[in-house]
Design a protein around this motif. Structure first.
Motif, PDB file in Angstrom:
ATOM      1  N   PRO A 175       0.807  -1.232   0.000  1.00  0.00           N
ATOM      2  CA  PRO A 175       0.000   0.000   0.000  1.00  0.00           C
ATOM      3  C   PRO A 175       0.833   1.272   0.000  1.00  0.00           C
ATOM      4  CG  PRO A 175      -0.737  -1.493   1.740  1.00  0.00           C
ATOM      5  CD  PRO A 175       0.543  -2.049   1.190  1.00  0.00           C
ATOM      6  N   SER A 176       1.979   1.256   0.682  1.00  0.00           N
ATOM      7  CA  SER A 176       2.757   2.502   0.778  1.00  0.00           C
ATOM      8  C   SER A 176       3.311   2.905  -0.581  1.00  0.00           C
ATOM      9  CB  SER A 176       3.916   2.349   1.764  1.00  0.00           C
ATOM     10  OG  SER A 176       3.404   2.077   3.031  1.00  0.00           O
ATOM     11  N   ASP A 177       3.925   1.945  -1.271  1.00  0.00           N
ATOM     12  CA  ASP A 177       4.510   2.276  -2.576  1.00  0.00           C
ATOM     13  C   ASP A 177       3.426   2.540  -3.607  1.00  0.00           C
ATOM     14  OD1 ASP A 177       7.424   2.187  -2.296  1.00  0.00           O
ATOM     15  OD2 ASP A 177       7.050   0.142  -1.636  1.00  0.00           O
ATOM     16  N   LEU A 178       2.342   1.786  -3.511  1.00  0.00           N
ATOM     17  CA  LEU A 178       1.251   2.024  -4.463  1.00  0.00           C
ATOM     18  C   LEU A 178       0.683   3.430  -4.269  1.00  0.00           C
ATOM     19  CD1 LEU A 178      -0.491   0.919  -6.719  1.00  0.00           C
ATOM     20  CD2 LEU A 178      -2.050   0.009  -4.996  1.00  0.00           C
ATOM     21  N   ALA A 179       0.489   3.809  -3.003  1.00  0.00           N
ATOM     22  CA  ALA A 179      -0.020   5.157  -2.721  1.00  0.00           C
ATOM     23  C   ALA A 179       0.933   6.207  -3.286  1.00  0.00           C
ATOM     24  CB  ALA A 179      -0.202   5.350  -1.212  1.00  0.00           C
ATOM     25  N   ALA A 180       2.241   5.986  -3.084  1.00  0.00           N
ATOM     26  CA  ALA A 180       3.236   6.949  -3.596  1.00  0.00           C
ATOM     27  C   ALA A 180       3.141   7.052  -5.109  1.00  0.00           C
ATOM     28  CB  ALA A 180       4.636   6.514  -3.168  1.00  0.00           C
ATOM     29  N   SER A 181       3.010   5.889  -5.745  1.00  0.00           N
ATOM     30  CA  SER A 181       2.945   5.886  -7.216  1.00  0.00           C
ATOM     31  C   SER A 181       1.675   6.562  -7.733  1.00  0.00           C
ATOM     32  CB  SER A 181       3.042   4.431  -7.678  1.00  0.00           C
ATOM     33  OG  SER A 181       2.454   4.224  -8.900  1.00  0.00           O
ATOM     34  N   MET A 182       0.656   6.614  -6.873  1.00  0.00           N
ATOM     35  CA  MET A 182      -0.601   7.268  -7.260  1.00  0.00           C
ATOM     36  C   MET A 182      -0.615   8.747  -6.870  1.00  0.00           C
ATOM     37  SD  MET A 182      -3.240   4.219  -6.168  1.00  0.00           S
ATOM     38  CE  MET A 182      -4.720   5.125  -6.591  1.00  0.00           C
ATOM     39  N   GLY A 183       0.511   9.250  -6.353  1.00  0.00           N
ATOM     40  CA  GLY A 183       0.569  10.664  -5.976  1.00  0.00           C
ATOM     41  C   GLY A 183       0.132  10.921  -4.545  1.00  0.00           C
ATOM     42  N   HIS A 184       0.082   9.853  -3.728  1.00  0.00           N
ATOM     43  CA  HIS A 184      -0.356  10.010  -2.335  1.00  0.00           C
ATOM     44  C   HIS A 184       0.731   9.519  -1.382  1.00  0.00           C
ATOM     45  CE1 HIS A 184      -4.453  11.044  -3.507  1.00  0.00           C
ATOM     46  NE2 HIS A 184      -4.461  10.005  -4.330  1.00  0.00           N
ATOM     47  N   LEU A 185       1.950   9.990  -1.559  1.00  0.00           N
ATOM     48  CA  LEU A 185       3.061   9.540  -0.716  1.00  0.00           C
ATOM     49  C   LEU A 185       2.722   9.706   0.769  1.00  0.00           C
ATOM     50  CD1 LEU A 185       6.043   8.665  -0.400  1.00  0.00           C
ATOM     51  CD2 LEU A 185       6.694  11.059  -0.649  1.00  0.00           C
ATOM     52  N   GLY A 186       2.833   8.599   1.521  1.00  0.00           N
ATOM     53  CA  GLY A 186       2.570   8.642   2.967  1.00  0.00           C
ATOM     54  C   GLY A 186       1.100   8.652   3.329  1.00  0.00           C
ATOM     55  N   ARG A 187       0.207   8.496   2.332  1.00  0.00           N
ATOM     56  CA  ARG A 187      -1.238   8.556   2.627  1.00  0.00           C
ATOM     57  C   ARG A 187      -1.947   7.319   2.067  1.00  0.00           C
ATOM     58  NH1 ARG A 187      -0.191  13.586   0.661  1.00  0.00           N
ATOM     59  NH2 ARG A 187      -1.335  13.141  -1.249  1.00  0.00           N
ATOM     60  N   THR A 188      -1.702   6.174   2.687  1.00  0.00           N
ATOM     61  CA  THR A 188      -2.364   4.948   2.204  1.00  0.00           C
ATOM     62  C   THR A 188      -3.876   5.009   2.450  1.00  0.00           C
ATOM     63  OG1 THR A 188      -1.937   3.858   4.305  1.00  0.00           O
ATOM     64  CG2 THR A 188      -0.347   3.465   2.553  1.00  0.00           C
ATOM     65  N   GLY A 189      -4.277   5.893   3.366  1.00  0.00           N
ATOM     66  CA  GLY A 189      -5.705   6.008   3.671  1.00  0.00           C
ATOM     67  C   GLY A 189      -6.464   6.914   2.703  1.00  0.00           C
ATOM     68  N   ALA A 190      -5.771   7.511   1.746  1.00  0.00           N
ATOM     69  CA  ALA A 190      -6.462   8.407   0.782  1.00  0.00           C
ATOM     70  C   ALA A 190      -7.580   7.631   0.077  1.00  0.00           C
ATOM     71  CB  ALA A 190      -5.461   8.943  -0.228  1.00  0.00           C
ATOM     72  N   ASP A 191      -8.691   8.314  -0.155  1.00  0.00           N
ATOM     73  CA  ASP A 191      -9.869   7.639  -0.740  1.00  0.00           C
ATOM     74  C   ASP A 191      -9.520   6.912  -2.035  1.00  0.00           C
ATOM     75  OD1 ASP A 191     -11.367   8.493   1.336  1.00  0.00           O
ATOM     76  OD2 ASP A 191     -12.342  10.157   0.252  1.00  0.00           O
ATOM     77  N   GLU A 192      -8.744   7.599  -2.884  1.00  0.00           N
ATOM     78  CA  GLU A 192      -8.430   7.001  -4.191  1.00  0.00           C
ATOM     79  C   GLU A 192      -7.629   5.695  -4.006  1.00  0.00           C
ATOM     80  OE1 GLU A 192      -6.299   8.084  -8.465  1.00  0.00           O
ATOM     81  OE2 GLU A 192      -5.752   9.242  -6.685  1.00  0.00           O
ATOM     82  N   VAL A 193      -6.720   5.704  -3.032  1.00  0.00           N
ATOM     83  CA  VAL A 193      -5.894   4.511  -2.779  1.00  0.00           C
ATOM     84  C   VAL A 193      -6.771   3.394  -2.212  1.00  0.00           C
ATOM     85  CG1 VAL A 193      -3.944   3.585  -1.470  1.00  0.00           C
ATOM     86  CG2 VAL A 193      -3.857   5.937  -2.355  1.00  0.00           C
ATOM     87  N   GLN A 194      -7.575   3.742  -1.214  1.00  0.00           N
ATOM     88  CA  GLN A 194      -8.426   2.723  -0.589  1.00  0.00           C
ATOM     89  C   GLN A 194      -9.401   2.117  -1.595  1.00  0.00           C
ATOM     90  OE1 GLN A 194      -8.522   1.434   2.776  1.00  0.00           O
ATOM     91  NE2 GLN A 194      -6.442   2.217   2.621  1.00  0.00           N
ATOM     92  N   SER A 195      -9.884   2.941  -2.496  1.00  0.00           N
ATOM     93  CA  SER A 195     -10.829   2.437  -3.484  1.00  0.00           C
ATOM     94  C   SER A 195     -10.141   1.429  -4.426  1.00  0.00           C
ATOM     95  CB  SER A 195     -11.423   3.645  -4.207  1.00  0.00           C
ATOM     96  OG  SER A 195     -11.777   3.354  -5.481  1.00  0.00           O
TER      97      SER A 195
END
Ligand SMILES: O=C(O)C(=O)C[C@H](O)[C@@H](O)CO
Length: 256
Positions: A175-195
């Motif tokens: 989740p951490s690297d995926l979030a970073a790759s999606m533009g949400h570095l350090g925010r695995t809880g971001a809605d877009e990442v969670q979705s």
């Protein structure tokens, strides 16, 4: 003496849900103690923890005290690192940063003796109980489990073809690297990442492979399990230690 069978692989392929713990403390004492708690699997990280291959062996030896299965993450999808982890006795590998089916095929090939793959042959390793087993070479290929880690947007776009590679048993989301790759570095809880995390488990299952993920607390772990993740690490040992220490200090300093 028979070669060790891979309980993690058999349970995963049988469809069992497996609860894990992520270890990055690099401590044989912690490994041994945590192996006695009852987690189905323990992840030994050599990518982001200060563990080289020489230090991995004592961690695996210590964890053999308990019933938890060991999963090892090599520092990279590299045939030499993979071969060495297998020789040390790892039977289940979590291969980081797999972005294409070709990379997944290379990872699987690195874990198999010829003719199925390219793993180098050594007689007296911990994997074969130092050569004392009678059937290691006959059973070794089948006892290896390969979990590939998807941690970028590019990899997600090729998820189905990566998951479909023969010999890939599970697909693990970082989740951490995926979030970073999606533009949400350090925010695995971001809605877009969670979705994306919610949808991805079903996509992996649709290919017939087991989805896995890392959570850093039991609430997230339960949610991921409810979304269909079959093997979930529910915390990181270092995080547990710090949380426990912080809570203790706060409690000690409470006004009497
Ligand atoms: O992307 C992730 O999430 C991971 O790969 C796990 C990280 O490496 C880290 O959180 C492990 O401590």
């Amino acid at each position: 003496m028979e070669a060790p069978r891979n309980e993690f692989k058999h349970r995963l392929l049988a469809g069992e849900t497996l609860d894990g713990l992520w270890l990055s403390l690099a401590s044989p004492v912690a490994s041994e103690a945590l192996s006695l708690i009852g987690f189905d699997w323990l992840l030994f990280d050599t990518e982001h923890a200060p563990v080289d291959l020489g230090a991995l062996q004592p961690l695996l030896q210590a964890a053999a005290a308990g019933p938890s299965s060991a999963v090892v993450r090599p520092a990279w999808n590299d045939k030499v690192l993979i071969k060495r982890a297998l020789d040390i006795g790892a039977q289940t590998l979590l291969i980081p940063f797999v972005e294409t089916a070709e990379e997944a095929r290379a990872a699987v090939a690195a874990t198999r003796y010829p003719p199925q793959g390219i793993r180098g042959v050594a007689g007296g390793t911990r994997a074969s109980r130092f050569g004392l087993t009678s059937d290691y070479f006959e059973v070794a290929n089948d006892q290896i489990a390969v979990l590939v880690q998807i941690e970028t947007r590019a990899a997600l776009e090729r998820l189905e073809e990566i998951a479909a590679v023969p010999g890939v048993d599970g697909v693990f989301i970082g989740p951490s690297d995926l979030a970073a790759s999606m533009g949400h570095l350090g925010r695995t809880g971001a809605d877009e990442v969670q979705s994306v995390l919610r949808d991805t488990a079903a996509l992996i299952r649709a290919v017939g492979k087991a989805p896995g993920i890392l959570a850093t607390n039991p609430t997230d772990a339960r949610r991921y399990r409810d979304w269909g993740y079959q093997f979930v690490a529910g915390a990181v040992d270092l995080g547990l230690l710090l949380k426990g220490a912080q809570a203790t200090l706060a409690e000690m300093r409470k006004a009497g």
